[in-house]
Design a protein around this motif. Structure first.
Motif, PDB file in Angstrom:
ATOM      1  N   SER A  90     -13.707   7.653  10.549  1.00 15.91           N
ATOM      2  CA  SER A  90     -14.172   6.491   9.845  1.00 15.91           C
ATOM      3  C   SER A  90     -15.427   5.747  10.739  1.00 15.91           C
ATOM      4  O   SER A  90     -15.311   5.756  11.786  1.00 15.91           O
ATOM      5  CB  SER A  90     -13.104   5.519   9.618  1.00 15.91           C
ATOM      6  N   LYS A  91     -16.115   4.968   9.828  1.00 15.34           N
ATOM      7  CA  LYS A  91     -17.304   4.074  10.502  1.00 15.34           C
ATOM      8  C   LYS A  91     -16.514   2.687  10.700  1.00 15.34           C
ATOM      9  O   LYS A  91     -17.119   1.952  11.484  1.00 15.34           O
ATOM     10  CB  LYS A  91     -18.261   4.243   9.802  1.00 15.34           C
ATOM     11  N   HIS A  92     -15.964   2.309   9.840  1.00 14.27           N
ATOM     12  CA  HIS A  92     -15.299   0.937   9.837  1.00 14.27           C
ATOM     13  C   HIS A  92     -13.799   1.289   9.605  1.00 14.27           C
ATOM     14  O   HIS A  92     -13.317   1.990   8.871  1.00 14.27           O
ATOM     15  CB  HIS A  92     -15.779  -0.103   8.838  1.00 14.27           C
ATOM     16  N   GLN A  93     -12.788   0.381  10.292  1.00 19.09           N
ATOM     17  CA  GLN A  93     -11.479   0.412  10.069  1.00 19.09           C
ATOM     18  C   GLN A  93     -11.192   0.324   8.801  1.00 19.09           C
ATOM     19  O   GLN A  93     -11.444  -0.816   7.968  1.00 19.09           O
ATOM     20  CB  GLN A  93     -10.761  -0.594  11.014  1.00 19.09           C
ATOM     21  N   GLY A  94     -10.119   1.084   8.344  1.00 21.06           N
ATOM     22  CA  GLY A  94      -9.648   0.913   6.791  1.00 21.06           C
ATOM     23  C   GLY A  94     -10.569   1.632   5.832  1.00 21.06           C
ATOM     24  O   GLY A  94     -10.213   1.612   4.513  1.00 21.06           O
ATOM     25  N   MET A  95     -11.509   2.436   6.325  1.00 21.47           N
ATOM     26  CA  MET A  95     -12.268   3.129   5.286  1.00 21.47           C
ATOM     27  C   MET A  95     -12.441   4.619   5.851  1.00 21.47           C
ATOM     28  O   MET A  95     -13.458   5.174   5.921  1.00 21.47           O
ATOM     29  CB  MET A  95     -13.713   2.637   5.301  1.00 21.47           C
ATOM     30  N   GLU A 108      -3.260  -3.409  -3.595  1.00 25.14           N
ATOM     31  CA  GLU A 108      -2.663  -2.917  -2.435  1.00 25.14           C
ATOM     32  C   GLU A 108      -2.186  -4.164  -1.648  1.00 25.14           C
ATOM     33  O   GLU A 108      -2.360  -5.365  -2.027  1.00 25.14           O
ATOM     34  CB  GLU A 108      -3.935  -2.654  -1.381  1.00 25.14           C
ATOM     35  N   ASN A 109      -1.072  -3.814  -0.785  1.00 30.41           N
ATOM     36  CA  ASN A 109      -0.659  -5.141   0.176  1.00 30.41           C
ATOM     37  C   ASN A 109      -1.617  -5.553   1.219  1.00 30.41           C
ATOM     38  O   ASN A 109      -2.751  -4.896   1.297  1.00 30.41           O
ATOM     39  CB  ASN A 109       0.943  -4.634   0.678  1.00 30.41           C
ATOM     40  N   LEU A 110      -1.342  -6.675   1.989  1.00 32.53           N
ATOM     41  CA  LEU A 110      -2.419  -7.059   2.806  1.00 32.53           C
ATOM     42  C   LEU A 110      -2.911  -6.238   4.132  1.00 32.53           C
ATOM     43  O   LEU A 110      -4.020  -6.325   4.564  1.00 32.53           O
ATOM     44  CB  LEU A 110      -1.978  -8.368   3.526  1.00 32.53           C
ATOM     45  N   THR A 111      -2.060  -5.187   4.320  1.00 37.23           N
ATOM     46  CA  THR A 111      -2.493  -3.953   5.269  1.00 37.23           C
ATOM     47  C   THR A 111      -3.153  -3.058   4.301  1.00 37.23           C
ATOM     48  O   THR A 111      -3.932  -2.045   5.132  1.00 37.23           O
ATOM     49  CB  THR A 111      -1.347  -3.604   6.121  1.00 37.23           C
ATOM     50  N   GLY A 112      -3.011  -2.622   3.155  1.00 37.95           N
ATOM     51  CA  GLY A 112      -3.862  -1.702   2.626  1.00 37.95           C
ATOM     52  C   GLY A 112      -2.900  -0.409   2.586  1.00 37.95           C
ATOM     53  O   GLY A 112      -2.038  -0.147   3.108  1.00 37.95           O
ATOM     54  N   ASP A 113      -3.316   0.736   1.642  1.00 36.06           N
ATOM     55  CA  ASP A 113      -2.888   2.175   1.595  1.00 36.06           C
ATOM     56  C   ASP A 113      -3.145   2.461   2.814  1.00 36.06           C
ATOM     57  O   ASP A 113      -4.215   2.536   3.707  1.00 36.06           O
ATOM     58  CB  ASP A 113      -3.801   2.653   0.531  1.00 36.06           C
ATOM     59  N   SER A 114      -2.316   3.391   3.365  1.00 37.66           N
ATOM     60  CA  SER A 114      -2.250   4.045   4.684  1.00 37.66           C
ATOM     61  C   SER A 114      -3.256   5.027   5.021  1.00 37.66           C
ATOM     62  O   SER A 114      -3.692   5.317   6.062  1.00 37.66           O
ATOM     63  CB  SER A 114      -0.758   4.700   5.158  1.00 37.66           C
ATOM     64  N   THR A 115      -3.790   5.519   3.679  1.00 37.21           N
ATOM     65  CA  THR A 115      -4.850   6.476   3.846  1.00 37.21           C
ATOM     66  C   THR A 115      -5.960   5.894   4.179  1.00 37.21           C
ATOM     67  O   THR A 115      -7.055   6.624   4.810  1.00 37.21           O
ATOM     68  CB  THR A 115      -5.075   7.478   2.812  1.00 37.21           C
ATOM     69  N   ARG A 116      -6.189   4.534   4.214  1.00 39.76           N
ATOM     70  CA  ARG A 116      -7.356   3.894   4.531  1.00 39.76           C
ATOM     71  C   ARG A 116      -7.580   4.165   6.184  1.00 39.76           C
ATOM     72  O   ARG A 116      -8.497   4.183   6.721  1.00 39.76           O
ATOM     73  CB  ARG A 116      -6.994   2.305   4.513  1.00 39.76           C
ATOM     74  N   LYS A 121     -12.495   2.909  -8.346  1.00 33.25           N
ATOM     75  CA  LYS A 121     -11.537   1.986  -8.310  1.00 33.25           C
ATOM     76  C   LYS A 121     -11.841   0.517  -7.800  1.00 33.25           C
ATOM     77  O   LYS A 121     -12.984   0.525  -7.036  1.00 33.25           O
ATOM     78  CB  LYS A 121     -10.251   2.604  -7.712  1.00 33.25           C
ATOM     79  N   ARG A 122     -11.154  -0.323  -8.184  1.00 32.45           N
ATOM     80  CA  ARG A 122     -11.422  -1.886  -7.672  1.00 32.45           C
ATOM     81  C   ARG A 122     -10.307  -2.057  -6.962  1.00 32.45           C
ATOM     82  O   ARG A 122      -8.964  -1.720  -7.227  1.00 32.45           O
ATOM     83  CB  ARG A 122     -11.685  -2.675  -8.842  1.00 32.45           C
ATOM     84  N   SER A 123     -10.347  -2.945  -5.642  1.00 29.10           N
ATOM     85  CA  SER A 123      -9.180  -3.092  -4.897  1.00 29.10           C
ATOM     86  C   SER A 123      -8.693  -4.586  -5.106  1.00 29.10           C
ATOM     87  O   SER A 123      -9.728  -5.566  -4.888  1.00 29.10           O
ATOM     88  CB  SER A 123      -9.421  -2.633  -3.568  1.00 29.10           C
ATOM     89  N   LEU A 156     -10.824  -3.229   1.507  1.00 33.34           N
ATOM     90  CA  LEU A 156      -9.617  -3.611   1.046  1.00 33.34           C
ATOM     91  C   LEU A 156      -9.719  -5.301   0.553  1.00 33.34           C
ATOM     92  O   LEU A 156     -10.494  -6.062   0.900  1.00 33.34           O
ATOM     93  CB  LEU A 156      -8.703  -4.028   2.414  1.00 33.34           C
ATOM     94  N   GLY A 157      -9.220  -5.310  -0.721  1.00 32.41           N
ATOM     95  CA  GLY A 157      -9.137  -6.664  -1.312  1.00 32.41           C
ATOM     96  C   GLY A 157     -10.580  -6.859  -1.749  1.00 32.41           C
ATOM     97  O   GLY A 157     -10.915  -8.317  -2.242  1.00 32.41           O
TER      98      GLY A 157
END
Length: 387
Positions: free
Chosen positions: A50-55, A37-45, A66-68, A367-368
């Motif tokens: 969600s309980k936490h941003q990006g999840m 992923e790039n530093l902002t991550g997959d847009s579906t994050r 999967k591993r990120s 992410l990451g």
């Protein structure tokens, strides 16, 4: 990892739904899928509750097992790390348009020079061999372009998208089958190859399987619509107290239905005599069933039709599925504890392997989350704050 793909390493440079759905199935079957992923991550994050941003919820289901790893592929040192991973990978999957992936220096020709056994799969909107090769595409665009929305319009009156991301997921399944085929071919012949999975062509072939219809012949014997599935009367039927889905399909079903429904006068009606006649009179056929099913409650019909072995079911909402007796009997929805998101509901992988029982070994990654783990496996250290 368990599963028939244990030992297969996949580099996943995909985002949104099509590619991640393809690689999620590979991951569930035991492959080691490294999501780049790039530093902002997959847009579906960032899509859905969600309980936490990006999840977000959709991300959780598309990216388990999967591993990120986050890499800025515009930086040479970080691209070099990816190229090191390529040397040891079995499959490389991306969803960038051809020009974009080539601009990054990640063409098939270049990666093949590093690893001749690599399966390289590009999944994007339109074939790079055609006029639309540079056009962007998402599920709605492909549903419209492929004839799906217009076919739905025969039922609704106006073109309409299906209430699921059908194009993305179907193309994802085509990608899955192509990758598995290429892996099998490599085992027989020792070398990898490039695969192209264009959404437009894939979904046209999927949609037109039945809708070629009269246009199959030259000259045409009719229009390019399968009349049974585009009839406005093809829908769940009203009963006295709700709705029911019934598919009275073959000749035996129809005779039995007329008997249990006390409509014996229709048994010898030529409009119901065989598949061809029923198709020719499809609106009358559906209308007859509709008026008949209004005479009893849903439960009364389910009891009669199940006893007669006629395909039928209640009409479930998505919420109803969590209480479905069959799904509950096989523990299809499982409550699990995600390391950062707490209790979540997982769906079981629907296919079973007698020799390779599947399980969820990793929940969708932050992410990451696996930067150090994966890069240390390479003996690679990036001199950046992010790592």
């Amino acid at each position: 990892m368990n599963g028939p793909l244990d030992g297969v390493r996949i580099l996943d440079l995909t985002s949104v739904v099509m590619g991640p759905y393809c690689t999620s199935l590979l991951a569930d079957m035991g492959a080691d899928v490294i999501k780049i992923e790039n530093l902002t991550g997959d847009s579906t994050r960032y899509l859905g509750p969600s309980k936490h941003q990006g999840m977000g919820s959709l991300f959780l289901h598309l990216n388990r097992n999967k591993r990120s790893v986050t890499l800025n592929l515009k930086k040479e040192e970080e691209k070099a790390a990816l190229l090191e991973l390529v040397k040891e990978a079995d499959v490389f999957v991306h969803t960038m348009r051809p020009k974009a992936i080539e601009k990054l220096g990640l063409s098939y020709e270049h990666l093949n020079s590093l690893n001749s056994r690599l399966i390289y799969c590009g999944m994007y909107g339109f074939s790079k061999k055609g006029l639309y090769k540079d056009k962007p595409a998402y599920d709605d665009i492909i549903q419209a372009a492929s004839g799906i929305a217009a076919a739905q319009g025969k039922i609704t009156g106006d073109p309409q998208y299906l209430a699921t991301v059908l194009a993305d997921k179907t193309a994802g399944l085509f990608g899955l089958s192509a990758i598995l085929s290429a892996l099998y071919h490599r085992e027989q012949n020792g070398y990898g190859q490039e695969i192209e999975v264009p959404m437009f062509e894939t979904i046209v072939s999927y949609t037109m399987l039945e809708h070629m219809y009269g246009k199959t012949y030259s000259p045409a014997l009719g229009p390019a619509y399968y009349s049974r599935v585009t009839s406005p009367n093809r829908k769940p039927y009203k009963t006295k107290d709700g709705f029911i889905s019934v598919l009275i399909y073959n000749d035996k079903h129809w005779k039995t239905f007329f008997e249990v429904a006390d409509r014996k006068e229709l048994i010898n009606d030529k409009r119901f005599s065989d598949m061809t006649s029923r198709t020719e009179h499809i609106d009358f056929v559906y209308g007859t069933v509709e008026e008949t099913l209004l005479t009893k409650t849903t439960e009364e019909w389910l009891s009669l039709l199940n006893a007669a072995d006629i395909p039928c079911t209640k009409v479930n909402t998505p919420d109803d599925l969590f209480e479905d007796p069959h799904l509950n009997s096989i523990n299809f929805f499982e409550s699990v504890q995600h390391p950062t998101e707490g209790e979540i509901w997982n769906m079981k992988f629907p296919v079973t392997f007698s020799k390779n029982p599947l399980e969820v070994n990793r929940y969708a990654p932050n992410l990451g989350e696996h930067n150090n783990e994966v890069l240390n496996e390479l003996g690679w250290h990036l001199k950046q704050k992010n790592y």
